[in-house]
Each structure stands twice: as structure tokens, then as C-alpha cells.
Design a protein around this motif. Structure first.
Motif, mmCIF file in Angstrom:
data_model
loop_
_atom_site.group_PDB
_atom_site.id
_atom_site.type_symbol
_atom_site.label_atom_id
_atom_site.label_comp_id
_atom_site.label_asym_id
_atom_site.label_seq_id
_atom_site.Cartn_x
_atom_site.Cartn_y
_atom_site.Cartn_z
ATOM 1 N N ARG A 21 39.641 43.955 24.378
ATOM 2 C CA ARG A 21 40.558 44.317 25.461
ATOM 3 C C ARG A 21 41.193 43.073 26.072
ATOM 4 N NH1 ARG A 21 39.996 44.744 30.960
ATOM 5 N NH2 ARG A 21 41.317 46.293 31.970
ATOM 6 N N ASP A 22 40.379 42.026 26.286
ATOM 7 C CA ASP A 22 40.897 40.764 26.841
ATOM 8 C C ASP A 22 41.962 40.170 25.919
ATOM 9 O OD1 ASP A 22 39.104 40.915 28.994
ATOM 10 O OD2 ASP A 22 37.586 39.723 27.941
ATOM 11 N N ARG A 24 43.770 41.749 23.635
ATOM 12 C CA ARG A 24 44.937 42.637 23.611
ATOM 13 C C ARG A 24 45.776 42.456 24.875
ATOM 14 N NH1 ARG A 24 42.416 47.028 22.577
ATOM 15 N NH2 ARG A 24 42.164 47.701 24.723
ATOM 16 N N TRP A 25 45.099 42.393 26.046
ATOM 17 C CA TRP A 25 45.838 42.231 27.306
ATOM 18 C C TRP A 25 46.562 40.887 27.347
ATOM 19 C CZ3 TRP A 25 48.607 44.250 30.708
ATOM 20 C CH2 TRP A 25 48.856 43.653 31.939
ATOM 21 N N GLN A 26 45.922 39.820 26.877
ATOM 22 C CA GLN A 26 46.558 38.503 26.855
ATOM 23 C C GLN A 26 47.798 38.525 25.962
ATOM 24 O OE1 GLN A 26 45.937 35.786 28.683
ATOM 25 N NE2 GLN A 26 47.499 34.544 27.686
ATOM 26 N N ASP A 28 49.603 41.197 25.094
ATOM 27 C CA ASP A 28 50.633 42.023 25.757
ATOM 28 C C ASP A 28 51.295 41.253 26.894
ATOM 29 O OD1 ASP A 28 49.991 44.099 24.058
ATOM 30 O OD2 ASP A 28 48.871 45.253 25.560
ATOM 31 N N LEU A 29 50.506 40.551 27.662
ATOM 32 C CA LEU A 29 51.021 39.790 28.800
ATOM 33 C C LEU A 29 51.964 38.684 28.335
ATOM 34 C CD1 LEU A 29 50.809 39.550 31.848
ATOM 35 C CD2 LEU A 29 48.862 38.046 31.528
ATOM 36 N N ARG A 104 46.508 40.041 38.003
ATOM 37 C CA ARG A 104 45.984 40.115 36.636
ATOM 38 C C ARG A 104 46.177 38.830 35.839
ATOM 39 N NH1 ARG A 104 42.469 43.350 35.248
ATOM 40 N NH2 ARG A 104 43.317 43.469 33.180
ATOM 41 N N LYS A 105 47.045 37.935 36.334
ATOM 42 C CA LYS A 105 47.325 36.725 35.570
ATOM 43 C C LYS A 105 47.685 35.599 36.523
ATOM 44 C CE LYS A 105 52.267 37.172 35.200
ATOM 45 N NZ LYS A 105 52.707 35.967 35.819
ATOM 46 N N THR A 117 45.322 35.420 31.405
ATOM 47 C CA THR A 117 44.760 36.642 31.967
ATOM 48 C C THR A 117 43.463 36.345 32.712
ATOM 49 O OG1 THR A 117 45.633 37.850 30.076
ATOM 50 C CG2 THR A 117 43.950 38.953 31.358
#
Length: 170
Positions: A21-22, A24-26, A28-29, A104-105, A117
Motif C-alpha cells: 500500500r505504501d 502504491r500510494w507513493q 500514485d502521489l 499525507r505527504k 508519503t
């Protein structure tokens, strides 16, 4: 000010293994930030081509800057957070105390990774002490009895009568 229950996620000071998840979020960000940068670059290119648009943009930005600089959030309304970033660094950040968690960032102040992130966080406390009241609030007015009010009315009527009978010194 509203009551806020501050969240925490993981323990920033303990070892932390990045999750899927970390990652993927990074990713996406980073994509979101790249798209935003491209859109800003396109807009700035348009502005440079039109002197009228450039002047409007300058005036709007000037107004926004004045507004932002006219208000400073008091220290006692800023919550400090300890965060672990995607890049692995542990730093402090802050946010208005009505937010239950940090943003979030952030840009890592140690390695410069931008965006990085926030993968773990915990609240630390307020950035400053709340102000102490300068003086105690006045006591609530007490309700007077009918007899007290009648005595007060009689005393005031007597005072009025005395004022009316005094010779005017004009």
C-alpha cells in the motif's frame, strides 16, 4: 474550537517495513504531482503569451499573498506530529489542531524527496501553550428578590426628588 480525536498510524521511531500500500500510494502521489506540475507549466506558458492574462494573474496572486500574510495561526492552534516518511527519514511536521492526522505527504527536509508519503505518524502536542485568560470572567448577575428591587426603586425615587428640589446653579 471543535473536539478532535487525534489518530496515529504505526510507530515512527520503530523499524518500519514499507507495505504494498505504501509503495502504491507513493507511486500514485508521484503521478499526481507530475500531472499537477505539467498543468502548471502549461498554464504559465499561456500566461507568458498574454500580457493581459499575466497582469490579471499577478494582481490575483498579490491579493492572495496579502490575505495569507494578514493572518497567522496562533501557536496553540498548531499540532506537532512525528512522522516516518517513505524515504525512511523521521521528521516533525505540523498542521492545524482541528485536523485529526498530518497531511499525507511532505518534502523530506533531509534528502529532498518530493513528494514523500507519510507512512507512520503520531501526535506530539501543541506548538505553543494556550493563552491564559487575562482576567476572570465577571460573575453571572444574581437575580434580586422583589423586596430588594422595591428598596432600590424607593432609593432612586428619593434621589430623583432631591435632585428636583435642589436649586439650579445656572
Amino acid at each position: 474550537m471543535r473536539e478532535v480525536e487525534y489518530k496515529r498510524h504505526g510507530v515512527p521511531l520503530e523499524d518500519y517495513q514499507l507495505t504494498r500500500r505504501d509503495h502504491r500510494w507513493q507511486k500514485d502521489l508521484e503521478g499526481i504531482c507530475d500531472l499537477a506540475r505539467r498543468q502548471v507549466d502549461e498554464h504559465l506558458a499561456e500566461v507568458r503569451e498574454s500580457p493581459e492574462m499575466a497582469e490579471r494573474q499577478r494582481k490575483n496572486l498579490e491579493q492572495v499573498c496579502k490575505l495569507m500574510l494578514s493572518f497567522k495561526t496562533p501557536e496553540h492552534m498548531i499540532r506537532r506530529w512525528r512522522v516516518r516518511l517513505y524515504c525512511g527519514h523521521i521528521v516533525e511536521t505540523s498542521r492545524h489542531c482541528e485536523n485529526a492526522e498530518p497531511s499525507r505527504k511532505i518534502c523530506c527536509p533531509e534528502c529532498g524527496k518530493n513528494p514523500s508519503t507519510i507512512v507512520a505518524f503520531e501526535p506530539l502536542g501543541l506548538a505553543g501553550e494556550p493563552p491564559t485568560p487575562s482576567m476572570a470572567a465577571p460573575p453571572a448577575p444574581t437575580r434580586r428578590s422583589r423586596a430588594e428591587l422595591e428598596r432600590r426603586v424607593a432609593a432612586l425615587e428619593k434621589e430623583i426628588q432631591l435632585l428636583r428640589t435642589e436649586p439650579s446653579g445656572g
